[in-house]
Design a protein around this motif. Structure first.
Motif, PDB file in Angstrom:
ATOM      1  N   PHE A  71       0.793  -1.234   0.000  1.00 49.12           N
ATOM      2  CA  PHE A  71       0.000   0.000   0.000  1.00 49.12           C
ATOM      3  C   PHE A  71       0.824   1.282   0.000  1.00 49.12           C
ATOM      4  O   PHE A  71       0.288   2.351   0.291  1.00 49.12           O
ATOM      5  CB  PHE A  71      -0.949   0.004   1.212  1.00 49.12           C
ATOM      6  CG  PHE A  71      -2.099  -0.952   1.078  1.00 49.12           C
ATOM      7  CD1 PHE A  71      -3.228  -0.594   0.364  1.00 49.12           C
ATOM      8  CD2 PHE A  71      -2.050  -2.205   1.658  1.00 49.12           C
ATOM      9  CE1 PHE A  71      -4.300  -1.465   0.230  1.00 49.12           C
ATOM     10  CE2 PHE A  71      -3.109  -3.091   1.533  1.00 49.12           C
ATOM     11  CZ  PHE A  71      -4.241  -2.721   0.816  1.00 49.12           C
ATOM     12  N   MET A  72       2.100   1.237  -0.336  1.00 45.45           N
ATOM     13  CA  MET A  72       2.947   2.429  -0.262  1.00 45.45           C
ATOM     14  C   MET A  72       2.385   3.633  -1.047  1.00 45.45           C
ATOM     15  O   MET A  72       2.324   4.734  -0.500  1.00 45.45           O
ATOM     16  CB  MET A  72       4.378   2.124  -0.711  1.00 45.45           C
ATOM     17  CG  MET A  72       5.286   3.343  -0.637  1.00 45.45           C
ATOM     18  SD  MET A  72       5.302   4.152   0.981  1.00 45.45           S
ATOM     19  CE  MET A  72       6.418   3.094   1.843  1.00 45.45           C
ATOM     20  N   PRO A  73       1.947   3.483  -2.283  1.00 48.29           N
ATOM     21  CA  PRO A  73       1.409   4.656  -2.996  1.00 48.29           C
ATOM     22  C   PRO A  73       0.173   5.242  -2.289  1.00 48.29           C
ATOM     23  O   PRO A  73       0.015   6.457  -2.208  1.00 48.29           O
ATOM     24  CB  PRO A  73       1.041   4.119  -4.379  1.00 48.29           C
ATOM     25  CG  PRO A  73       1.832   2.869  -4.534  1.00 48.29           C
ATOM     26  CD  PRO A  73       2.006   2.307  -3.155  1.00 48.29           C
ATOM     27  N   GLU A  74      -0.676   4.370  -1.770  1.00 44.95           N
ATOM     28  CA  GLU A  74      -1.883   4.829  -1.078  1.00 44.95           C
ATOM     29  C   GLU A  74      -1.545   5.475   0.260  1.00 44.95           C
ATOM     30  O   GLU A  74      -2.207   6.423   0.678  1.00 44.95           O
ATOM     31  CB  GLU A  74      -2.848   3.654  -0.876  1.00 44.95           C
ATOM     32  CG  GLU A  74      -3.446   3.129  -2.165  1.00 44.95           C
ATOM     33  CD  GLU A  74      -2.535   2.156  -2.926  1.00 44.95           C
ATOM     34  OE1 GLU A  74      -1.423   1.845  -2.445  1.00 44.95           O
ATOM     35  OE2 GLU A  74      -2.947   1.732  -4.022  1.00 44.95           O
ATOM     36  N   ILE A  75      -0.511   4.977   0.924  1.00 44.18           N
ATOM     37  CA  ILE A  75      -0.059   5.583   2.185  1.00 44.18           C
ATOM     38  C   ILE A  75       0.481   6.982   1.889  1.00 44.18           C
ATOM     39  O   ILE A  75       0.158   7.942   2.588  1.00 44.18           O
ATOM     40  CB  ILE A  75       0.999   4.699   2.874  1.00 44.18           C
ATOM     41  CG1 ILE A  75       0.359   3.390   3.356  1.00 44.18           C
ATOM     42  CG2 ILE A  75       1.655   5.439   4.040  1.00 44.18           C
ATOM     43  CD1 ILE A  75       1.368   2.329   3.791  1.00 44.18           C
ATOM     44  N   ALA A  76       1.296   7.095   0.846  1.00 37.16           N
ATOM     45  CA  ALA A  76       1.871   8.388   0.470  1.00 37.16           C
ATOM     46  C   ALA A  76       0.769   9.386   0.102  1.00 37.16           C
ATOM     47  O   ALA A  76       0.880  10.576   0.386  1.00 37.16           O
ATOM     48  CB  ALA A  76       2.845   8.223  -0.689  1.00 37.16           C
ATOM     49  N   ALA A  77      -0.315   8.884  -0.494  1.00 39.88           N
ATOM     50  CA  ALA A  77      -1.439   9.743  -0.883  1.00 39.88           C
ATOM     51  C   ALA A  77      -2.426   9.936   0.271  1.00 39.88           C
ATOM     52  O   ALA A  77      -3.441  10.591   0.092  1.00 39.88           O
ATOM     53  CB  ALA A  77      -2.165   9.149  -2.091  1.00 39.88           C
ATOM     54  N   ARG A  78      -2.118   9.371   1.429  1.00 38.55           N
ATOM     55  CA  ARG A  78      -2.932   9.486   2.643  1.00 38.55           C
ATOM     56  C   ARG A  78      -4.323   8.874   2.480  1.00 38.55           C
ATOM     57  O   ARG A  78      -5.265   9.265   3.153  1.00 38.55           O
ATOM     58  CB  ARG A  78      -2.995  10.932   3.123  1.00 38.55           C
ATOM     59  CG  ARG A  78      -1.594  11.495   3.399  1.00 38.55           C
ATOM     60  CD  ARG A  78      -1.548  12.821   4.068  1.00 38.55           C
ATOM     61  NE  ARG A  78      -2.219  12.917   5.349  1.00 38.55           N
ATOM     62  CZ  ARG A  78      -1.715  12.536   6.526  1.00 38.55           C
ATOM     63  NH1 ARG A  78      -0.526  11.995   6.576  1.00 38.55           N
ATOM     64  NH2 ARG A  78      -2.398  12.704   7.635  1.00 38.55           N
ATOM     65  N   ARG A  79      -4.446   7.887   1.589  1.00 32.80           N
ATOM     66  CA  ARG A  79      -5.694   7.146   1.475  1.00 32.80           C
ATOM     67  C   ARG A  79      -5.677   5.904   2.360  1.00 32.80           C
ATOM     68  O   ARG A  79      -6.707   5.287   2.586  1.00 32.80           O
ATOM     69  CB  ARG A  79      -5.946   6.755   0.019  1.00 32.80           C
ATOM     70  CG  ARG A  79      -6.325   7.925  -0.870  1.00 32.80           C
ATOM     71  CD  ARG A  79      -6.826   7.499  -2.239  1.00 32.80           C
ATOM     72  NE  ARG A  79      -5.935   6.579  -2.930  1.00 32.80           N
ATOM     73  CZ  ARG A  79      -4.905   6.943  -3.710  1.00 32.80           C
ATOM     74  NH1 ARG A  79      -4.631   8.221  -3.884  1.00 32.80           N
ATOM     75  NH2 ARG A  79      -4.170   6.046  -4.316  1.00 32.80           N
ATOM     76  N   VAL A  80      -4.481   5.538   2.820  1.00 33.52           N
ATOM     77  CA  VAL A  80      -4.318   4.387   3.715  1.00 33.52           C
ATOM     78  C   VAL A  80      -3.485   4.823   4.906  1.00 33.52           C
ATOM     79  O   VAL A  80      -2.454   5.471   4.748  1.00 33.52           O
ATOM     80  CB  VAL A  80      -3.641   3.192   2.989  1.00 33.52           C
ATOM     81  CG1 VAL A  80      -3.284   2.083   3.962  1.00 33.52           C
ATOM     82  CG2 VAL A  80      -4.538   2.660   1.883  1.00 33.52           C
TER      83      VAL A  80
END
Length: 130
Positions: A71-80
């Protein structure tokens, strides 16, 4: 041990495994780390249309790495969000319920005290404080 040959003294010899260590006779055995990574990638696919996800993982580094890896991209985008939690396993059920009740009362008091901020901001602040 001197003079006694064990199965691992010669790496060409088969490793001696007891019944609890044998590979399955049918199917396959998957290493736990691969299983964790596969689990999170499956969740990523399964939950791809969810707006916000929050994962709470214990101190197991492999579990945390698998979650972040998927989930790294989603974590960076603050969705996760991923939170590492630590449990006091020695606490009794009554102690846990008491702590939970105290935290819930504090959260409800914060909702009233900071109503002008809105529930989502109070909730975010409560997660950070804990």
């Amino acid at each position: 041990r001197a003079g006694k040959k064990t199965a691992r003294d010669d790496l060409d010899d088969d490793e001696v495994l007891d019944a609890g260590q044998q590979l399955p006779t049918n199917g396959a055995q998957v290493h736990a780390d691969y299983l964790m990574h596969g689990h999170y990638w499956f969740l990523k696919n399964l939950l791809q249309n969810i707006e916000k996800l929050r994962f709470f993982v214990d101190g197991d580094a492999a579990l945390l790495n698998a979650c972040i890896g998927a989930f790294m991209p989603e974590i960076a985008a603050r969705r996760v969000d991923v939170a590492v939690v630590k449990m006091k396993k020695e606490m009794t059920t009554d102690e846990r319920l008491s702590k939970f009740s105290a935290a819930k009362r504090q959260y409800e008091a914060d909702l009233l005290r900071f109503a002008h901020l809105g529930k989502s901001k109070v909730s975010a602040a409560a997660r950070i404080r804990v």
